[in-house]
Design an enzyme around this catalytic site. Structure first.
Site, PDB file in Angstrom:
ATOM      1  N   ASP A  12       0.805  -1.223   0.000  1.00 32.55           N
ATOM      2  CA  ASP A  12       0.000   0.000   0.000  1.00 32.55           C
ATOM      3  C   ASP A  12       0.837   1.271   0.000  1.00 32.55           C
ATOM      4  OD1 ASP A  12      -2.245  -1.703   0.142  1.00 32.55           O
ATOM      5  OD2 ASP A  12      -1.873  -1.922   2.282  1.00 32.55           O
ATOM      6  N   LYS A  17      -0.314   3.685  -8.567  1.00 35.77           N
ATOM      7  CA  LYS A  17      -0.207   5.035  -9.125  1.00 35.77           C
ATOM      8  C   LYS A  17       1.145   5.252  -9.814  1.00 35.77           C
ATOM      9  CE  LYS A  17       0.902   9.447  -8.793  1.00 35.77           C
ATOM     10  NZ  LYS A  17      -0.176  10.411  -8.768  1.00 35.77           N
ATOM     11  N   ASN A  39      -4.150 -11.316  -3.154  1.00 37.24           N
ATOM     12  CA  ASN A  39      -4.190 -10.685  -1.822  1.00 37.24           C
ATOM     13  C   ASN A  39      -3.796  -9.217  -1.905  1.00 37.24           C
ATOM     14  OD1 ASN A  39      -1.606 -11.420  -2.569  1.00 37.24           O
ATOM     15  ND2 ASN A  39      -0.960 -12.062  -0.535  1.00 37.24           N
ATOM     16  N   HIS A  42      -3.911  -3.092  -5.919  1.00 41.76           N
ATOM     17  CA  HIS A  42      -3.223  -1.894  -6.399  1.00 41.76           C
ATOM     18  C   HIS A  42      -4.252  -0.961  -7.005  1.00 41.76           C
ATOM     19  CE1 HIS A  42       0.833  -4.197  -6.935  1.00 41.76           C
ATOM     20  NE2 HIS A  42       0.388  -4.194  -5.696  1.00 41.76           N
ATOM     21  N   THR A 121      -5.570 -11.707   4.305  1.00 41.71           N
ATOM     22  CA  THR A 121      -6.620 -11.115   3.485  1.00 41.71           C
ATOM     23  C   THR A 121      -7.714 -12.136   3.156  1.00 41.71           C
ATOM     24  OG1 THR A 121      -5.375 -11.702   1.512  1.00 41.71           O
ATOM     25  CG2 THR A 121      -5.007  -9.502   2.397  1.00 41.71           C
ATOM     26  N   THR A 184       3.350 -12.087   4.593  1.00 41.35           N
ATOM     27  CA  THR A 184       2.651 -12.834   3.562  1.00 41.35           C
ATOM     28  C   THR A 184       3.399 -14.160   3.327  1.00 41.35           C
ATOM     29  OG1 THR A 184       1.570 -12.653   1.403  1.00 41.35           O
ATOM     30  CG2 THR A 184       3.817 -11.752   1.561  1.00 41.35           C
ATOM     31  N   GLY A 245     -10.981  -3.744   2.770  1.00 37.63           N
ATOM     32  CA  GLY A 245     -11.703  -2.601   3.333  1.00 37.63           C
ATOM     33  C   GLY A 245     -11.347  -2.318   4.781  1.00 37.63           C
ATOM     34  N   VAL A 276       3.354  12.833  -0.834  1.00 35.98           N
ATOM     35  CA  VAL A 276       4.033  13.989  -0.264  1.00 35.98           C
ATOM     36  C   VAL A 276       3.018  15.097   0.025  1.00 35.98           C
ATOM     37  CG1 VAL A 276       5.677  15.850  -0.811  1.00 35.98           C
ATOM     38  CG2 VAL A 276       6.276  13.470  -1.258  1.00 35.98           C
ATOM     39  N   THR A 316       2.406  13.593  -5.883  1.00 36.77           N
ATOM     40  CA  THR A 316       1.818  14.755  -5.206  1.00 36.77           C
ATOM     41  C   THR A 316       0.292  14.830  -5.352  1.00 36.77           C
ATOM     42  OG1 THR A 316       2.204  16.063  -7.192  1.00 36.77           O
ATOM     43  CG2 THR A 316       3.903  16.170  -5.473  1.00 36.77           C
ATOM     44  N   GLY A 317      -0.316  13.720  -5.789  1.00 38.42           N
ATOM     45  CA  GLY A 317      -1.777  13.752  -5.922  1.00 38.42           C
ATOM     46  C   GLY A 317      -2.269  12.515  -6.624  1.00 38.42           C
TER      47      GLY A 317
END
Ligand code: IMP
Ligand code: MG
Length: 331
Positions: A12, A17, A39, A42, A121, A184, A245, A276, A316-317
């Protein structure tokens, strides 16, 4: 160029991304998933929607790439078929014929006593992998639902030059190097990820290790300097698991000794640092290093000093292109 992406913490870290950014830039011919199995979740944005991918590599977002699953990865045929359908990748998705198949009995066993102690999981991964080790598991080549997708992934990735390999989980969840027994069921360092897809160590050009600006973990096991859900919420850092979840546990620290070990054992070329903007509000969507706040820059310089490899990408987003790409300057 052959690149492997791995997680440097407890999973995680934002691998989905960073993967989507890299594949859009590097345009690999094949994106291939290594790691444990379904398990891992992404998260990736595609055509304005967010998807939590558990079986297919997130690199599918680059539509010219073939999308593959390496021999070392556990495959749940229903999860695979659902995702292929969901993202419309039917004509470019492939599974290595040697993959291990997860069956109903594995999911049931995973929900039992051992699974509960570890806080797994419940996706059946540990029990299915254990069957593989005992040499009684069913393989993808014996599963009719997977027939149309079978191929020799190892051969394909060795033949092709431009390949992106997506690792799963994070270094601290490795069954060898993590917080055993709260880990894991496999090693998840770069060498194992390479072997998962059929690549030898000499054919890897780059290892990208993704870390988040703070540390989170789901499931049981140690987490240094854990803060309460309330505190994490106040700071905007409270997260929830992609697969289960479950609320993630949070620590505001980066754990330097662990990160140095992770860089060493993964032979990381550079780091990709995510969130960040969450850690340092005021940096959302920044795409140039010079536009980061002073605090954020200091944070990044400190990471490079402490860990010993450059931070090549900075998230950054949530948008795929909310990334500062310094690879040309620092590598
Ligand atoms: P398992 O992999 O389902 O056996 O779960 C073992 C441990 O690894 C549990 O603490 C899980 O929460 C954790 N884990 C497994 N995969 C991931 C992941 O992709 N992200 C975060 N934690 C994971
Ligand atoms: Mg995840």
């Amino acid at each position: 160029m052959k690149t492997i992406l791995v997680g440097g913490q407890f999973g995680d870290e934002g691998k989905g991304k960073i993967t989507s950014y890299i594949v859009m830039k590097d345009k690999p011919k094949i994106v291939v998933r290594g790691g444990v199995g379904p398990n891992a979740g992404h998260r990736v944005q595609y055509k304005g929607k967010t998807y939590g991918m558990r079986q297919l590599p997130c690199g599918f977002v680059y539509e010219k790439a073939k999308v593959m699953i390496g021999a070392g990865v556990l495959v749940d045929p229903d999860v695979f078929l659902k995702e292929v359908e969901m993202v419309g990748a039917k004509n470019r998705a492939f599974v290595d014929f040697r993959c291990t198949v997860i069956e109903q009995k594995h999911r049931e066993e995973d929900a039992g006593e051992v699974g509960q102690k570890i806080g797994t999981t419940k996706t059946g991964c540990g029990p299915a992998w254990s069957d593989r080790v005992r040499r009684v598991a069913k393989l993808a080549q014996d599963e009719p639902k997977l027939k149309p997708f079978l191929t020799d992934v190892a051969k394909a990735v060795n033949k092709e030059k431009n390949v992106f390999v997506e690792g799963t989980q994070g270094f601290m969840l490795s069954v060898l190097y993590g917080t055993y027994p709260f880990v894991t069921s496999k090693d998840v360092s770069a060498s194992t990820i390479a072997a998962d897809v059929g690549l030898g160590p000499k054919s890897i050009d780059n290892v990208v290790m993704v870390i988040k600006s703070y540390t989170t973990r789901v499931g049981n096991g140690p987490l240094k300097n854990e803060v309460s859900v309330q505190e994490a919420e106040k700071l905007g850092m409270q997260e929830y698991g992609t697969v289960t979840g479950r609320p993630r546990r949070t620590s505001l620290d980066l754990h330097w000794d662990d990160l140095r070990t992770a860089v060493e054992i993964n032979s990381a070329t550079y780091l990709a640092l995510t969130k960040v903007d969450v850690r340092f509000p005021g940096n959302q969507g920044v795409r140039k290093y010079s536009q980061l706040t002073k605090e954020a820059k200091k944070f990044i310089e400190n990471i490079e000093k402490k860990v010993g490899v450059p931070v090549g990408l900075i998230g950054t987003g949530p948008d795929v292109f909310d990334v500062i790409d310094r690879r040309d300057e620092v590598l």
